[in-house]
Design an enzyme around this catalytic site. Structure first.
Site, PDB file in Angstrom:
ATOM      1  N   TRP A   1      51.150   7.068 -76.149  1.00 24.93           N
ATOM      2  CA  TRP A   1      52.324   7.511 -76.915  1.00 24.93           C
ATOM      3  C   TRP A   1      52.342   6.913 -78.312  1.00 24.93           C
ATOM      4  CZ3 TRP A   1      54.280  11.875 -76.001  1.00 24.93           C
ATOM      5  CH2 TRP A   1      54.405  12.358 -74.699  1.00 24.93           C
TER       6      TRP A   1
ATOM      7  N   ASP B   1      60.202   3.385 -79.944  1.00 20.39           N
ATOM      8  CA  ASP B   1      60.244   4.560 -79.063  1.00 20.39           C
ATOM      9  C   ASP B   1      60.553   4.063 -77.648  1.00 20.39           C
ATOM     10  OD1 ASP B   1      59.841   6.701 -77.425  1.00 20.39           O
ATOM     11  OD2 ASP B   1      57.744   7.048 -77.992  1.00 20.39           O
TER      12      ASP B   1
ATOM     13  N   LYS C   1      63.795  10.690 -69.099  1.00 24.53           N
ATOM     14  CA  LYS C   1      63.369   9.639 -68.177  1.00 24.53           C
ATOM     15  C   LYS C   1      64.567   8.831 -67.664  1.00 24.53           C
ATOM     16  CE  LYS C   1      59.142  10.434 -70.197  1.00 24.53           C
ATOM     17  NZ  LYS C   1      58.534  10.613 -71.515  1.00 24.53           N
TER      18      LYS C   1
HETATM   19  C1  LIG Z   1      57.950  11.091 -72.588  1.00 22.01           C
HETATM   20  C2  LIG Z   1      57.718  10.326 -73.811  1.00 22.01           C
HETATM   21  C3  LIG Z   1      57.713  10.919 -75.084  1.00 22.01           C
HETATM   22  C4  LIG Z   1      57.780  12.410 -75.299  1.00 22.01           C
HETATM   23  O1  LIG Z   1      58.968  12.969 -75.064  1.00 22.01           O
HETATM   24  P1  LIG Z   1      59.174  14.543 -75.316  1.00 22.01           P
HETATM   25  O2  LIG Z   1      60.617  14.675 -75.084  1.00 22.01           O
HETATM   26  O3  LIG Z   1      58.309  15.275 -74.347  1.00 22.01           O
HETATM   27  O4  LIG Z   1      58.794  14.836 -76.710  1.00 22.01           O
HETATM   28  C5  LIG Z   1      57.558  10.106 -76.179  1.00 22.01           C
HETATM   29  N1  LIG Z   1      57.383   8.788 -76.059  1.00 22.01           N
HETATM   30  C6  LIG Z   1      57.360   8.182 -74.845  1.00 22.01           C
HETATM   31  C7  LIG Z   1      57.175   6.717 -74.759  1.00 22.01           C
HETATM   32  C8  LIG Z   1      57.524   8.934 -73.695  1.00 22.01           C
HETATM   33  O5  LIG Z   1      57.507   8.338 -72.493  1.00 22.01           O
END
Ligand SMILES: *Cc1c(COP(=O)(O)O)cnc(C)c1O
Length: 359
Positions: free
Chosen positions: A100, A171, A195
């Site tokens: 990521w 993030d 999540k």
């Molecule tokens: C799932 C995830 C994303 C991506 O999220 P989207 O909503 O699919 O764009 C970005 N960063 C991390 C750390 C993630 O776990």
């Protein structure tokens, strides 16, 4: 009974889904669903204000931070961060701890000419780990420092907030609300919702208000932090259903004892699973203790020829979505806030029996 270990979109708390189901056709006695009314309706606006306040309470967000509910999920923020916080000639620092981080870096490179990538992953005695901060080659003057505290695919976590001069951008897609954090250490926190918060597509952004002023005029308007802050995240029609559902999850979290209770639960679940893996000769996880994720636990069967059978038998017992990410293979158990302790117990029980059978 089914336990869903999906990495995301992931399981939501059952009481929340039941409440949403019960009021789907008639929200707050209005005779319509929450999806069928104006986002400007005072009753809807009040719901969004409660959701924001609940999130502020849960995370102890200081008053000098704005909270935004935006479109485009986690990845939408990869570009939003770069476009809002750095001019094209700026320098920005990106810690690279996994897949990521790498995606975020590649997106930033489209908008910023000097993306200083800190490749900090190393392997010592066969254990993957993040190099000590003294070894990070930080820039002299970065517009911001970006990192991913929990690498969802790799199962790598940076548990301490980096102590750097530039505003820290994190993030937190796969660990927001999973433990107490000190928001004041961050410039921007963002997270895709699917999540630990609610439905996909929604992103939560927590931004220190002075950083709203750094935004570039060229930013696409729905991704413009300053505009969205001024418009209370209603510059255009927000994802009204996702916002409502996120609000319900926040209420549930508060009733469950908040992030402190979640942190305790998440430690107990992940410890149980890591213990099972570490005490066996059948499974392995080669990540150093200090960088192990509490949310996403990747593990491998030493005999990969049994992978398919493992997944098949797990599924028959109601243990779903344990297949590792296509980039890394093996298994991965994602256990966000909504996963009860019993889910981790059921998984460990199955893994122990499977290992004994195939020794
Ligand atoms: C799932 C995830 C994303 C991506 O999220 P989207 O909503 O699919 O764009 C970005 N960063 C991390 C750390 C993630 O776990």
């Amino acid at each position: 009974m089914v336990y869903n270990f999906s990495a995301g979109p992931a399981m939501l708390p059952a009481p929340v889904l039941k409440k949403v189901q019960a009021e789907l056709l008639d929200w707050q006695g209005l005779g319509v669903s929450v999806m069928e009314m104006s986002h400007r309706d005072p009753i809807y606006v009040q719901m969004t204000e409660t959701a924001e306040q609940d999130l502020r309470d849960l995370m102890a967000i200081p008053d000098n931070y704005a909270v935004l509910f935006m479109h485009g999920g986690g990845r939408g923020q990869f570009s939003a961060v770069a476009q809002n916080l750095a001019g094209p000639t700026a320098t920005v620092d990106y810690l690279n701890t996994g897949i990521w981080s790498d995606f975020a870096i590649r997106e930033a490179q489209k908008y910023v000419s000097h993306v200083n990538v800190l490749d900090v992953m190393t392997e010592i005695d066969g254990l993957k780990q993040v190099k000590a901060p003294e070894q990070w080659a930080l820039s002299e003057q970065a517009a911001y420092f970006h990192y991913c505290p929990n690498e969802t695919v790799d199962g790598i976590a940076v548990h301490e907030v980096p102590n750097v001069r530039a505003p820290v951008v994190a993030d937190m897609s796969s660990m927001i609300l999973s433990e107490p954090i000190d928001v004041s250490k961050f410039g921007v926190i963002y997270a895709g919702a699917q999540k630990n918060i609610g439905p996909s597509g929604l992103a939560v952004v927590i931004i220190r208000k002075d950083l709203l002023e750094t935004q570039q005029n060229s930013v696409c308007t729905i991704m413009n932090y300053k505009v969205q802050a001024a418009e209370k995240s209603m510059y255009n029609t927000p994802n009204t259903f996702a916002w409502y559902l996120a609000g319900e999850v926040f209420k549930w979290l508060k009733a469950e004892g908040g992030v402190e209770a979640m942190a305790d639960l998440n430690i107990r679940k992940s410890s149980l699973l890591y213990e099972c893996v570490d005490n066996s000769t059948f499974y392995e996880n080669r990540i150093h203790l200090k960088n192990r994720s509490k949310m996403n636990v990747p593990f491998q069967l030493k005999n990969a020829a049994l992978d398919e059978q493992f997944l098949h038998e797990a599924e028959q017992e109601g243990l779903l979505a344990l297949k590792g990410h296509r980039f890394v293979g093996g298994m991965r158990a994602s256990m966000y806030n909504a996963m009860p302790y019993e889910g981790a117990e059921a998984l460990v029980d199955f893994m122990t029996r499977f290992a004994n059978k195939h020794k």
